[in-house]
Design a protein around this motif. Structure first.
Motif, PDB file in Angstrom:
ATOM      1  N   ASP A   2      21.472 -11.913  -7.000  1.00 12.63           N
ATOM      2  CA  ASP A   2      21.437 -13.241  -6.398  1.00 12.63           C
ATOM      3  C   ASP A   2      19.820 -13.547  -5.748  1.00 12.63           C
ATOM      4  OD1 ASP A   2      21.909 -15.734  -5.085  1.00 12.63           O
ATOM      5  OD2 ASP A   2      21.975 -14.924  -3.349  1.00 12.63           O
ATOM      6  N   PHE A   3      19.326 -12.294  -4.907  1.00 10.89           N
ATOM      7  CA  PHE A   3      17.987 -12.408  -4.575  1.00 10.89           C
ATOM      8  C   PHE A   3      17.643 -10.991  -4.521  1.00 10.89           C
ATOM      9  CE2 PHE A   3      14.928 -12.702  -1.262  1.00 10.89           C
ATOM     10  CZ  PHE A   3      13.820 -13.636  -1.760  1.00 10.89           C
ATOM     11  N   ILE A   4      16.353 -10.630  -4.814  1.00  8.84           N
ATOM     12  CA  ILE A   4      15.782  -9.233  -4.717  1.00  8.84           C
ATOM     13  C   ILE A   4      14.287  -9.273  -3.949  1.00  8.84           C
ATOM     14  CG2 ILE A   4      17.233  -8.225  -6.388  1.00  8.84           C
ATOM     15  CD1 ILE A   4      14.931  -8.099  -8.097  1.00  8.84           C
ATOM     16  N   PHE A   5      13.816  -8.335  -3.521  1.00  9.88           N
ATOM     17  CA  PHE A   5      12.757  -7.863  -3.128  1.00  9.88           C
ATOM     18  C   PHE A   5      12.266  -6.993  -4.259  1.00  9.88           C
ATOM     19  CE2 PHE A   5      11.937  -8.257   1.872  1.00  9.88           C
ATOM     20  CZ  PHE A   5      12.108  -9.518   1.667  1.00  9.88           C
ATOM     21  N   VAL A   6      11.013  -7.069  -4.785  1.00 10.50           N
ATOM     22  CA  VAL A   6      10.448  -6.382  -5.892  1.00 10.50           C
ATOM     23  C   VAL A   6       9.146  -5.768  -5.007  1.00 10.50           C
ATOM     24  CG1 VAL A   6       8.990  -6.289  -8.110  1.00 10.50           C
ATOM     25  CG2 VAL A   6      10.893  -7.682  -7.742  1.00 10.50           C
ATOM     26  N   LEU A   7       9.068  -4.222  -4.855  1.00 11.11           N
ATOM     27  CA  LEU A   7       8.061  -3.736  -4.547  1.00 11.11           C
ATOM     28  C   LEU A   7       7.337  -3.058  -5.458  1.00 11.11           C
ATOM     29  CD1 LEU A   7       9.824  -2.180  -1.344  1.00 11.11           C
ATOM     30  CD2 LEU A   7       8.337  -4.160  -1.420  1.00 11.11           C
ATOM     31  N   MET A   8       5.863  -3.132  -5.201  1.00  8.76           N
ATOM     32  CA  MET A   8       4.863  -2.744  -6.307  1.00  8.76           C
ATOM     33  C   MET A   8       3.841  -1.867  -5.376  1.00  8.76           C
ATOM     34  SD  MET A   8       4.492  -5.950  -8.763  1.00  8.76           S
ATOM     35  CE  MET A   8       4.186  -6.923  -7.321  1.00  8.76           C
ATOM     36  N   ASN A   9       3.421  -0.477  -5.826  1.00  7.54           N
ATOM     37  CA  ASN A   9       2.532  -0.052  -5.081  1.00  7.54           C
ATOM     38  C   ASN A   9       1.280  -0.372  -5.419  1.00  7.54           C
ATOM     39  OD1 ASN A   9       2.418   1.338  -7.684  1.00  7.54           O
ATOM     40  ND2 ASN A   9       2.124   3.350  -6.925  1.00  7.54           N
ATOM     41  N   GLN A  43       8.750   3.772 -13.307  1.00 11.52           N
ATOM     42  CA  GLN A  43       7.060   4.021 -13.002  1.00 11.52           C
ATOM     43  C   GLN A  43       6.439   4.119 -14.541  1.00 11.52           C
ATOM     44  OE1 GLN A  43       6.657   7.000 -10.405  1.00 11.52           O
ATOM     45  NE2 GLN A  43       4.658   7.165 -10.489  1.00 11.52           N
ATOM     46  N   HIS A  44       5.424   3.549 -14.558  1.00 10.29           N
ATOM     47  CA  HIS A  44       4.471   3.480 -15.601  1.00 10.29           C
ATOM     48  C   HIS A  44       2.959   4.124 -15.250  1.00 10.29           C
ATOM     49  CE1 HIS A  44       7.302   1.028 -17.852  1.00 10.29           C
ATOM     50  NE2 HIS A  44       6.973   0.135 -16.763  1.00 10.29           N
ATOM     51  N   GLY A  45       3.028   5.516 -15.315  1.00  7.59           N
ATOM     52  CA  GLY A  45       1.627   6.090 -14.814  1.00  7.59           C
ATOM     53  C   GLY A  45       1.655   6.045 -13.426  1.00  7.59           C
ATOM     54  N   PRO A  46       0.750   5.471 -12.737  1.00 10.05           N
ATOM     55  CA  PRO A  46       0.548   5.611 -11.409  1.00 10.05           C
ATOM     56  C   PRO A  46       1.377   4.401 -10.845  1.00 10.05           C
ATOM     57  CG  PRO A  46      -1.561   4.837 -12.327  1.00 10.05           C
ATOM     58  CD  PRO A  46      -0.787   5.194 -13.425  1.00 10.05           C
ATOM     59  N   LYS A  47       1.636   3.195 -11.761  1.00 11.48           N
ATOM     60  CA  LYS A  47       2.325   2.037 -11.200  1.00 11.48           C
ATOM     61  C   LYS A  47       3.841   2.245 -10.875  1.00 11.48           C
ATOM     62  CE  LYS A  47       1.733  -2.131 -10.535  1.00 11.48           C
ATOM     63  NZ  LYS A  47       1.234  -2.759  -9.431  1.00 11.48           N
ATOM     64  N   LYS A  48       4.087   1.923  -9.715  1.00 17.40           N
ATOM     65  CA  LYS A  48       5.704   2.254  -9.201  1.00 17.40           C
ATOM     66  C   LYS A  48       6.115   0.841  -9.036  1.00 17.40           C
ATOM     67  CE  LYS A  48       8.102   5.485  -6.544  1.00 17.40           C
ATOM     68  NZ  LYS A  48       8.246   6.224  -5.550  1.00 17.40           N
ATOM     69  N   ASP A  78       6.493  -4.937   9.069  1.00 24.48           N
ATOM     70  CA  ASP A  78       6.959  -4.070   8.049  1.00 24.48           C
ATOM     71  C   ASP A  78       5.726  -3.074   7.738  1.00 24.48           C
ATOM     72  OD1 ASP A  78       5.468  -5.035   5.946  1.00 24.48           O
ATOM     73  OD2 ASP A  78       6.965  -5.543   4.605  1.00 24.48           O
ATOM     74  N   PRO A  79       5.824  -2.007   7.147  1.00 22.24           N
ATOM     75  CA  PRO A  79       4.762  -1.035   7.024  1.00 22.24           C
ATOM     76  C   PRO A  79       3.511  -1.570   6.306  1.00 22.24           C
ATOM     77  CG  PRO A  79       6.725   0.182   6.680  1.00 22.24           C
ATOM     78  CD  PRO A  79       7.122  -1.237   6.693  1.00 22.24           C
ATOM     79  N   ASN A  80       3.728  -2.643   5.522  1.00 21.80           N
ATOM     80  CA  ASN A  80       2.644  -3.411   4.789  1.00 21.80           C
ATOM     81  C   ASN A  80       2.056  -4.658   5.645  1.00 21.80           C
ATOM     82  OD1 ASN A  80       1.266  -3.119   2.268  1.00 21.80           O
ATOM     83  ND2 ASN A  80       1.827  -5.258   2.056  1.00 21.80           N
ATOM     84  N   GLU A 110       0.970  -1.224   0.081  1.00 22.63           N
ATOM     85  CA  GLU A 110      -0.013   0.039   0.083  1.00 22.63           C
ATOM     86  C   GLU A 110       0.816   1.199   0.164  1.00 22.63           C
ATOM     87  OE1 GLU A 110      -3.234   1.772   3.006  1.00 22.63           O
ATOM     88  OE2 GLU A 110      -3.608   0.003   2.059  1.00 22.63           O
ATOM     89  N   ASP A 111       1.818   1.376   0.742  1.00 20.37           N
ATOM     90  CA  ASP A 111       2.670   2.558   1.037  1.00 20.37           C
ATOM     91  C   ASP A 111       4.245   2.425   0.623  1.00 20.37           C
ATOM     92  OD1 ASP A 111       4.362   4.703   1.756  1.00 20.37           O
ATOM     93  OD2 ASP A 111       3.176   5.043   3.645  1.00 20.37           O
ATOM     94  N   ILE A 112       4.267   2.153  -0.546  1.00 14.80           N
ATOM     95  CA  ILE A 112       5.743   1.806  -1.208  1.00 14.80           C
ATOM     96  C   ILE A 112       6.807   2.711  -0.537  1.00 14.80           C
ATOM     97  CG2 ILE A 112       5.856   3.375  -3.239  1.00 14.80           C
ATOM     98  CD1 ILE A 112       6.803   0.599  -4.822  1.00 14.80           C
ATOM     99  N   ASP A 113       6.824   4.085  -0.306  1.00 13.74           N
ATOM    100  CA  ASP A 113       7.961   4.650   0.316  1.00 13.74           C
ATOM    101  C   ASP A 113       8.055   4.321   1.760  1.00 13.74           C
ATOM    102  OD1 ASP A 113       8.113   6.184  -2.022  1.00 13.74           O
ATOM    103  OD2 ASP A 113       6.501   7.705  -1.364  1.00 13.74           O
ATOM    104  N   ALA A 114       7.034   3.964   2.320  1.00 11.65           N
ATOM    105  CA  ALA A 114       7.222   3.468   3.748  1.00 11.65           C
ATOM    106  C   ALA A 114       8.044   2.079   3.874  1.00 11.65           C
ATOM    107  CB  ALA A 114       6.043   3.503   4.430  1.00 11.65           C
ATOM    108  N   CYS A 115       7.683   1.407   2.775  1.00 14.21           N
ATOM    109  CA  CYS A 115       8.146  -0.229   2.982  1.00 14.21           C
ATOM    110  C   CYS A 115       9.791   0.021   2.304  1.00 14.21           C
ATOM    111  CB  CYS A 115       7.662  -0.805   1.972  1.00 14.21           C
ATOM    112  SG  CYS A 115       5.883  -1.407   2.561  1.00 14.21           S
TER     113      CYS A 115
END
Length: 147
Positions: A53-60, A36-41, A117-119, A14-19
């Motif tokens: 090796d390993f990542i977190f993908v955060l999507m709003n 960013q594609h329009g509102p999608k971050k 976490d914030p989410n 919900e809150d990508i910046d807080a995460c």
């Protein structure tokens, strides 16, 4: 056939910046890609030197989770000492995000605490598990018997 390898986990938050701030502050992760594609971050985060090796993908655009106190699903991060677990717990306590006070469990669990976490995801920080610093003898783990 090649064995699959886990490369990422994608979180619809919900809150990508807080995460992003949480994973920077408590996990030492950094942004390695964003678009960013329009509102999608979309933001990719990784631990230093693990970018390939390993990542977190955060999507709003997601919704916050509400996990019960006895729901132990979590992301696990290894630390290098009991003191480091205690430090994370103290910082999380001050931030209002500590959900599991530090505790010692028998092998292979080790010493750990848990944050929210914030989410709403739970994040464990441990010392002494077989996959991190202070690991006990990894050979003590017993693989499941083949069916």
């Amino acid at each position: 056939m090649q064995t699959p390898r886990l490369t990422h986990i994608a979180l619809h938050v919900e809150d990508i910046d807080a995460c992003v701030q949480f994973y920077r502050q408590f996990c030492g992760m950094a942004i390695i890609h964003q678009r960013q594609h329009g509102p999608k971050k979309i933001i990719w985060m990784a631990e230093p030197s693990r970018e390939a090796d390993f990542i977190f993908v955060l999507m709003n655009g997601g919704q916050n989770l509400v996990l019960a106190d006895n729901d132990y699903r979590h992301f696990g991060f290894a630390l290098d000492s009991h003191a480091a677990v205690d430090d994370i717990a103290q910082r999380a306590r001050q931030a209002g995000s500590l959900v599991w006070e530090p505790r010692q469990e028998p092998f292979p669990v080790g010493y750990y605490c848990g944050l929210r976490d914030p989410n709403g995801n739970y994040v464990e920080f441990s010392y002494g598990q077989p996959l991190g610093p202070g690991a006990d003898d990894f050979s003590k783990l017993t693989p499941p018997k083949e069916a």
